[in-house]
Design an enzyme around this catalytic site. Structure first.
Site, PDB file in Angstrom:
ATOM      1  N   HIS A 207       0.787  -1.245   0.000  1.00  0.00           N
ATOM      2  CA  HIS A 207       0.000   0.000   0.000  1.00  0.00           C
ATOM      3  C   HIS A 207       0.816   1.292   0.000  1.00  0.00           C
ATOM      4  CE1 HIS A 207       0.993  -0.077   4.269  1.00  0.00           C
ATOM      5  NE2 HIS A 207       0.653   1.188   4.324  1.00  0.00           N
TER       6      HIS A 207
HETATM    7  N1  UDP Z   1      -3.161  -4.739   9.460  1.00  0.00           N
HETATM    8  C1  UDP Z   1      -4.398  -5.264   9.750  1.00  0.00           C
HETATM    9  N2  UDP Z   1      -5.178  -5.672   8.713  1.00  0.00           N
HETATM   10  C2  UDP Z   1      -4.785  -5.603   7.420  1.00  0.00           C
HETATM   11  C3  UDP Z   1      -3.508  -5.072   7.141  1.00  0.00           C
HETATM   12  C4  UDP Z   1      -2.718  -4.636   8.178  1.00  0.00           C
HETATM   13  O1  UDP Z   1      -4.785  -5.371  10.912  1.00  0.00           O
HETATM   14  O2  UDP Z   1      -5.566  -5.979   6.526  1.00  0.00           O
HETATM   15  C5  UDP Z   1      -2.342  -4.278  10.597  1.00  0.00           C
HETATM   16  C6  UDP Z   1      -0.888  -4.660  10.532  1.00  0.00           C
HETATM   17  O3  UDP Z   1      -0.718  -5.970  10.983  1.00  0.00           O
HETATM   18  C7  UDP Z   1      -0.255  -3.619  11.438  1.00  0.00           C
HETATM   19  C8  UDP Z   1      -1.152  -2.404  11.243  1.00  0.00           C
HETATM   20  O4  UDP Z   1      -2.321  -2.873  10.598  1.00  0.00           O
HETATM   21  O5  UDP Z   1      -0.340  -4.003  12.800  1.00  0.00           O
HETATM   22  C9  UDP Z   1      -0.564  -1.291  10.446  1.00  0.00           C
HETATM   23  O6  UDP Z   1      -0.037  -1.718   9.260  1.00  0.00           O
HETATM   24  P1  UDP Z   1      -0.099  -0.902   7.869  1.00  0.00           P
HETATM   25  O7  UDP Z   1       0.556  -1.805   6.908  1.00  0.00           O
HETATM   26  O8  UDP Z   1      -1.465  -0.426   7.605  1.00  0.00           O
HETATM   27  O9  UDP Z   1       0.752   0.448   8.130  1.00  0.00           O
HETATM   28  P2  UDP Z   1       2.291   0.808   8.165  1.00  0.00           P
HETATM   29  O10 UDP Z   1       2.869   0.041   9.311  1.00  0.00           O
HETATM   30  O11 UDP Z   1       2.898   0.509   6.853  1.00  0.00           O
HETATM   31  O12 UDP Z   1       2.338   2.286   8.450  1.00  0.00           O
END
Ligand code: UDP
Length: 359
Positions: A207
């Site tokens: 994403h």
């Molecule tokens: N996450 C979730 N469901 C999903 C995708 C991600 O619960 O379908 C969780 C993931 O495990 C993490 C949190 O959302 O704990 C944030 O991740 P994301 O990839 O959205 O953000 P980033 O860390 O890249 O800023």
């Protein structure tokens, strides 16, 4: 003591849930109560990107819902700044607590600091050294004006030292990583997502703007995933941003990739615990792969979680189709060492609260 917590995006909900838990536990056994006012800026607002985390992780209902989303970076940050300032003036908190690296993070820190309210930054000191990432700008600026910088890793502390932290006057505290708290607290409560078929699988999430904003990169990553899916099932909870770009660019998805809607945290923990490998461009998911002892291929040119790469559990492949596939093939037969304790012991929430109380 009164804290205003500023959150707006999925990764922040996961982290803030842990500090809310620490506050609740503190208040059950202490006379000097801590009150927490939650501002949800509205960056993520879909039920499966927002509400589900509040429900599953027992995050108190936001006191303020600013409803700011789907704008350009400048407009979004500007509107947040204006609305958060008003709440801070009304609530007069002792602390404003911000998380990670989103527009909500910098808007909250800036609004507070100009009103002479103390700012604490959770997940401070991270650097990808890629100034084209909006997240990198938010990290650098938030760190510079915060009063306490809660660093998840030794690398984060070193990054700040290189920037002259000893001359700046903020307090740097190495706390470990708050996402490990979350993974440990919810590990036993994980839930299998509905409709996921049996059998070994690779978990993928994509994403980051640097990938979604480029037709070439997004096409290459999804071609790599299709190639891998012809050997082993790939499950991919699809972020709304990626969904809209896949449609915009007309990228055809291989039917062998099991695309599912974004899942809740309990379901995500199940997927992490049961997959064979992770392919992601997420910051949080790279660490979670490590928590669950899974090899990780990162679809980015660099990462702010450099210790994962240095300890050979995370492999940077960018959007290079053949590199992603070849790394997958290599990792199928490789034994990796995950017993390096890079992120502390899962007790970060208590350390953060203790520091805020005693500062
Ligand atoms: N996450 C979730 N469901 C999903 C995708 C991600 O619960 O379908 C969780 C993931 O495990 C993490 C949190 O959302 O704990 C944030 O991740 P994301 O990839 O959205 O953000 P980033 O860390 O890249 O800023």
């Amino acid at each position: 003591m009164k804290i205003i917590t500023i959150i707006g995006a999925r990764p922040q909900f996961v982290k803030a849930a842990m500090v809310s838990k620490a506050i609740k536990e503190h208040n059950e056994t202490n006379q000097n109560k801590v009150s927490e006012i939650i501002i949800h800026t509205g960056q993520h607002f879909d039920a499966n990107m927002s509400d589900i985390f509040f429900n599953q992780m027992n995050i108190p209902k936001p006191d303020y819902d600013l409803g700011i989303n789907s704008l350009t970076h400048g407009a979004m940050t500007g509107q947040m700044l204006e609305k958060i300032e008003k709440v801070i003036l009304d609530e007069k908190p002792d602390w404003v607590l911000v998380y990670g690296d989103t527009n909500s993070t910098i808007a909250g820190a800036l609004a507070a600091k100009k009103l002479h309210v103390k700012v604490a930054h959770v997940e401070a000191g991270l650097r990808s050294f890629n100034n084209k990432m909006p997240e990198e700008i938010n990290r650098i600026l938030t760190d510079r004006i915060s009063d306490i910088l809660f660093c998840p890793t030794a690398t984060a502390v070193t990054n700040l030292e290189k920037e002259g932290s000893t001359n700046i006057g903020y307090k740097v505290v190495r706390t470990g990583d708050i996402m490990l708290d979350a993974a440990n607290v919810y590990r036993e409560k994980s839930v299998k997502p509905e409709g996921v078929s049996e059998g070994t699988f690779v978990l993928s999430t994509i994403h980051r703007a640097e990938n979604t904003d480029s037709k070439e990169k997004l096409t290459a990553i999804f071609s790599a995933l299709s190639q891998i899916a012809s050997k082993e099932k790939v499950i991919l909870p699809l972020h709304p941003r990626t969904k809209s770009y896949l449609e915009k660019y007309n990228i055809e998805l291989s039917p062998s990739i099991e695309i599912i809607a974004p899942v809740g945290y309990l379901e995500m923990i199940w997927l992490l615990a049961n997959c064979s490998m992770v392919i992601t461009d997420s910051g949080g998911v790279q660490k979670e792969a490590y928590f669950f002892k899974k090899p990780c291929i990162t679809a980015r040119e660099e990462t702010e979680w450099t210790e994962l790469v240095e300890t050979d559990v995370n492999f940077l492949a960018g959007s290079n189709e053949s590199l992603i596939v070849n790394t997958y093939n290599e990792l199928k037969t490789k034994e990796l060492d995950f017993d390096t304790k890079l992120y502390g012991d899962g007790e970060t929430r208590g350390l953060i609260l203790k520091e805020l109380i005693s500062y």
